[in-house]
Design an enzyme around this catalytic site. Structure first.
Site, PDB file in Angstrom:
ATOM      1  N   CYS A 233       0.117   3.690   2.822  1.00  0.00           N
ATOM      2  CA  CYS A 233       0.617   3.116   4.088  1.00  0.00           C
ATOM      3  C   CYS A 233       2.107   3.396   4.238  1.00  0.00           C
ATOM      4  O   CYS A 233       2.571   3.796   5.312  1.00  0.00           O
ATOM      5  CB  CYS A 233       0.390   1.609   4.126  1.00  0.00           C
ATOM      6  SG  CYS A 233      -1.334   1.089   4.077  1.00  0.00           S
TER       7      CYS A 233
ATOM      8  N   CYS B 289       0.831  -1.209   0.000  1.00  0.00           N
ATOM      9  CA  CYS B 289       0.000   0.000   0.000  1.00  0.00           C
ATOM     10  C   CYS B 289       0.866   1.261   0.000  1.00  0.00           C
ATOM     11  O   CYS B 289       1.583   1.530   0.964  1.00  0.00           O
ATOM     12  CB  CYS B 289      -0.904  -0.038   1.232  1.00  0.00           C
ATOM     13  SG  CYS B 289      -1.775   1.488   1.593  1.00  0.00           S
TER      14      CYS B 289
END
Length: 150
Positions: free
Chosen positions: A76, A73
């Site tokens: 993230c 991600c």
């Protein structure tokens, strides 16, 4: 909180997972674990999976801030340094942890994580707030303090 006395807190060690009872007045004195002798607070997010995660959430008398994330991600990964920076500010009033939903899909399912990154705040073993999406360190700190009422 499930403390033995009003001045005493249960703090789970980020290294050996032993539950330590600590006077609240000693939180900022760099306390060490009674079992492994390592620092109870490192100023870094603690990577937790399954059983370890549940012990920290269910046994800690301080709020537990969780970043549900995954290595693939992009948001993230971009939030990770901000989350680490927030940990330095929030500890020892909070336990700051990370849960890799790829490595622990059971936790992602159990807590119904539908998007990542997602911040979740647990107090007394119960989720009290959730915020999806990446944010900077100041946003993380302000959100956690507001939701924990600290």
């Amino acid at each position: 909180m499930t403390t033995a006395t009003t001045d005493s807190l249960h703090i789970v060690c980020p290294h050996c997972d032993a539950v330590n009872r600590l006077p609240q007045s000693r939180l900022r004195e760099q306390p060490a674990c009674g079992k492994c002798q390592k620092d109870l607070f490192t100023g870094q997010p603690v990577d937790l999976a399954s059983a370890r995660f549940l012990k920290h959430v269910e046994r800690s008398d301080i709020p537990v801030l969780v970043d549900f994330w995954a290595p693939w991600c992009g948001p993230c990964r971009s939030m990770a340094p901000f989350y680490a920076q927030a940990a330095k500010t929030l500890e020892p009033a909070f336990r700051v942890v990370k849960v890799n939903t790829e490595a622990s899909p059971d936790l992602g399912a159990r807590f119904n994580i539908r998007s990542i990154p997602t911040l979740a705040l647990f107090v007394g073993g119960v989720e009290v707030a959730r915020q999806p999406g990446a944010t900077d360190a100041n946003g993380i700190i302000a959100w956690a303090r507001d939701k924990a009422r600290l």
